[in-house]
Design an enzyme around this catalytic site. Structure first.
Site, PDB file in Angstrom:
ATOM      1  CE  LYS A  33      -1.248   1.501   3.905  1.00 23.59           C
ATOM      2  NZ  LYS A  33      -1.904   1.694   5.061  1.00 23.59           N
ATOM      3  CB  THR A  34       3.540   2.376   2.306  1.00 26.12           C
ATOM      4  OG1 THR A  34       2.779   2.180   3.338  1.00 26.12           O
ATOM      5  CG2 THR A  34       4.325   3.703   2.451  1.00 26.12           C
ATOM      6  CG  ASP A 211      -2.403   5.519   4.785  1.00 25.82           C
ATOM      7  OD1 ASP A 211      -2.708   4.525   3.949  1.00 25.82           O
ATOM      8  OD2 ASP A 211      -1.505   5.174   5.568  1.00 25.82           O
ATOM      9  CD  GLU A 212      -4.188   2.229   7.687  1.00 24.52           C
ATOM     10  OE1 GLU A 212      -5.325   1.500   7.215  1.00 24.52           O
ATOM     11  OE2 GLU A 212      -2.722   1.804   7.743  1.00 24.52           O
ATOM     12  CD  GLN A 242      -5.743  -4.969   7.025  1.00 15.37           C
ATOM     13  OE1 GLN A 242      -4.912  -4.726   8.090  1.00 15.37           O
ATOM     14  NE2 GLN A 242      -5.399  -4.811   5.800  1.00 15.37           N
ATOM     15  NE  ARG A 587      -1.924  -7.887  10.937  1.00 18.91           N
ATOM     16  CZ  ARG A 587      -1.873  -7.025   9.815  1.00 18.91           C
ATOM     17  NH1 ARG A 587      -0.931  -6.283   9.835  1.00 18.91           N
ATOM     18  NH2 ARG A 587      -2.909  -7.052   8.924  1.00 18.91           N
TER      19      ARG A 587
END
Length: 680
Positions: A33-34, A211-212, A242, A587
């Protein structure tokens, strides 16, 4: 730029090269994503777009800093960076130039949460400070005025909070202070009231990225609409699967309904995962597919196959913790780096048995984003009560609990009592019991009565403790109401769960040590809670909420039982619980162990438990499928009905396949089906 773009996969490149119009980048866990966001910023600048017209908003300073560095490393000859900051930093910058529109000076001072609580405390109130601060924050983020709160409040406490809200607002405005919530509330208010300024700001920031996005609340959504009033060049990045912060105001519908909020929305799905094995992603995909409210995507592993997911079954939490600790010891002995190992749990109370298991194996651990069980405020309070019962002359413990729960004894009064008892060479308890008339002069009438009742209850419990009764701990709660006190605080769920865990721990100790005293129990606790650090290398233990954004080579998820994970009942949102399960599983990089215990302390008693439905849904083990209609509403939520207006939910129940809400509309209570109201 071509070289940089060639390093992206097709979906990432498609998203990074999108220029005009609304864009939703649906970024699965571990999907780069980043990298995609920062490349898009660099790409826009490479086309000659003015960096000052690009605004990227994040949720943490750390994320903003990382993105800024990564974006600038991709840009050649950039004279200045684009604006890349948190929502609240943007609000601060905006208010510095525009707060005068509200008739206020721009030399305001921003106060933090501690400052806010100190101000509220100065009003001299009996209600828990944290509760009042939390409610004020909730009202502000819902754009509800003190007057509206007062008019809608039914219970006396909430009318009191409404008055305190008004008093607090008057105080900070008269002192030209701005709190954390104001940074967005006042920014939105100014843009809402000034159309020309709103257009000007929207024209300045022609390309906006968020973002998010799944973590945005209603106020942030409204603010973004204002910033995009002159264009629709809004790119939001996030993962509906998420979205796990509904309890603190995040609205998953912002991302689910993005395509309805803007015209001709382009959706780019990042589904290639660069973190986990096929086995781990298969479980995550299968689990999350049981959610109804989702856009839909499927993660694919770039790594390939790995080890099968291990399903671990234990008789109780002690066996579970011992087995996890031994497995971790085996991993470390075979050369695994402790930093690559983590244990996750849904509720913090589960850490108690885990910490003890790790201590017995001499495994150092770091609790991420939390406090160790025996260091938590509510547990320290309970231990202090037991210490006073074991030794009433323990001034350290007496000072801690003499006004917990509140008995109207301020710090000044307690300090006076401590000084006179010290001058008389007596313990605080001794002085209170032997110099009643002098104590009466130092304290107020109300606190004097409460203090005497406190001492009488200590005496009662001292007598009860000599019997080593199984019910002693219940009498402690009945006389002092510690659980009740903490249940009124904003983070009541965790605190009450910890208290129940402690009560259950005491009862279990009594069952196993029939001749033991309170002293023996306290000594046993001291040994269990003392972590012997044998090296500087730690494994990580944390709640699933704290694990978001992290990854570990070897991962254990414990407490997969109905009632613990997922939490069920009392208006809990099963879809958000399932998203938490998805976050937990994703995770893991290489090895994943999912753990279930047949029995565990539950609300202060040992209970037989069923395997979590998530184990079956993820395809990890066999079991009956639990189908349940979900509601995202919780007790205390403010909701809006198209006829009855704004009300507060005070009870939730289930009727066939629908949820029924009992709602207080301005003093009139009505039963309304959940599908006929919306959260505000």
């Amino acid at each position: 730029m071509n070289k940089i773009l060639s390093e992206l996969n097709d979906a990432q490149r498609d998203a990074a090269c999108h220029i005009d119009g609304p864009l939703l980048i649906l970024a699965g866990a571990g999907s780069g994503k980043t990298k995609t966001i920062t490349t898009r910023v660099a790409y826009l600048i490479s086309l000659g777009i003015d960096p000052s017209s690009i605004l990227t908003l994040t949720f943490t300073n750390k994320a903003a800093s990382e993105m800024r560095e990564r974006a600038m490393s991709l840009i050649d000859n950039a004279k200045y960076p684009p604006t890349l900051c948190t929502f609240h930093k943007f609000g601060l910058l905006f208010l510095k130039f525009n707060i005068n529109k509200l008739g206020r000076n721009n030399n305001f001072v921003v106060i933090d949460t501690d400052d806010k609580k100190r101000i509220i405390k100065s009003f001299g109130i009996d209600l828990p400070i944290s509760l009042v601060a939390s409610e004020i924050s909730r009202y502000k983020n819902s754009l509800i005025s003190p007057k509206e709160v007062f008019e809608k409040a039914e219970r006396k406490n909430y009318k009191t909070i409404a008055k305190l809200y008004e008093q607090y607002e008057n105080y900070i405005q008269s002192n030209n202070l701005v709190d954390f919530d104001d940074l967005l509330v006042l920014t939105y208010k100014i843009l809402e009231e000034n159309d020309e300024l709103c257009k000007e700001v929207s024209e300045r920031y022609k390309y906006i990225m968020v973002d998010e996005y799944q973590d945005t609340n209603e106020l942030q959504y409204r603010l973004l609409r204002k910033l995009c009033s002159n264009h629709e060049n809004l790119c939001v990045v996030g993962d509906d699967d998420q979205s796990i912060y509904g309890w603190r105001g995040a609205n998953v519908k912002n991302i689910l309904e993005f395509h309805k909020s803007f015209d001709e929305v382009k959706i780019a799905k990042l589904e290639i995962n660069y973190r986990s094995t096929n086995q781990i992603l298969s479980a995550a995909n299968e689990l999350i597919e049981h959610n109804r409210e989702r856009i839909g995507k499927k993660l694919k592993s770039n790594f390939g196959d790995g080890k099968s997911i291990e399903f671990m079954e234990s008789n109780d939490e002690n066996m579970e913790s011992k087995t996890i600790a031994r497995k971790i010891r085996k991993l470390i002995n075979s050369g695994a780096d402790p930093k690559d190992i983590a244990v996750l749990y849904r509720i913090n109370a589960l850490s108690r048995s885990l910490e003890e298991g790790l201590n017995k194996e001499h495994i150092s651990y770091n609790m991420v984003g939390g406090v160790k069980f025996y260091e938590r405020t509510e547990i320290k309070d309970l231990i202090s009560y037991l210490r006073i019962i074991a030794n009433e002359h323990d001034d350290f413990s007496m000072k801690r609990i003499i006004n917990k729960p509140k008995r109207g004894l301020g710090k000044v009064t307690v300090d006076k009592l401590l000084k006179v008892s010290y001058d008389n060479k007596m313990s605080l308890y001794e002085y209170i019991t032997m110099h009643n008339d002098e104590v009466k002069n130092i304290t107020s009438k109300k606190s004097f009565v409460a203090l005497n009742e406190f001492v009488e209850n200590i005496i009662k419990l001292k007598e009860k403790s000599s019997d080593n009764s199984y019910d002693f701990i219940f009498e402690l709660e009945e006389l002092f109401g510690i659980r009740e006190y903490y249940s009124a605080l904003p983070d009541a769920l965790d605190r009450v769960s910890n208290i129940d865990e402690f009560y259950g721990l005491y009862r279990d100790f009594v069952k196993q040590n029939l001749e033991a005293s309170v002293d023996d129990f306290l000594n046993d606790l001291a040994l269990q809670s003392d972590q012997d650090q044998i090296d500087n290398e730690h494994i990580s233990i944390m709640s699933i909420h704290a694990s978001k954004g992290l990854e570990f080579k070897y991962l254990f998820v414990m407490g997969l039982e109905e009632g613990f994970f997922p939490l069920v009942g009392d208006g809990s949102d099963i879809e958000e619980e399932r998203r938490l399960g998805y976050v937990a599983i994703t995770r893991a990089k290489r090895e994943l162990t999912l753990s279930f215990a047949h029995s565990r302390f539950y609300k202060g008693r040992r209970a037989e438990l069923k395997k979590s439905r998530f184990l079956k849904e993820a395809g990890v083990c066999k079991g009956s499928l639990v189908l349940e209609k979900t509601t995202s509403f919780k007790k205390g939520d403010l909701v809006k009905h198209k006829i009855f207006g704004i009300g507060r939910i005070f009870e939730i129940s289930k009727v066939k396949r629908e949820f029924k809400l009992k709602i207080n509309f301005s003093g009139t209570k009505r039963d309304i089906l959940a599908s006929f109201v919306e959260k505000i």
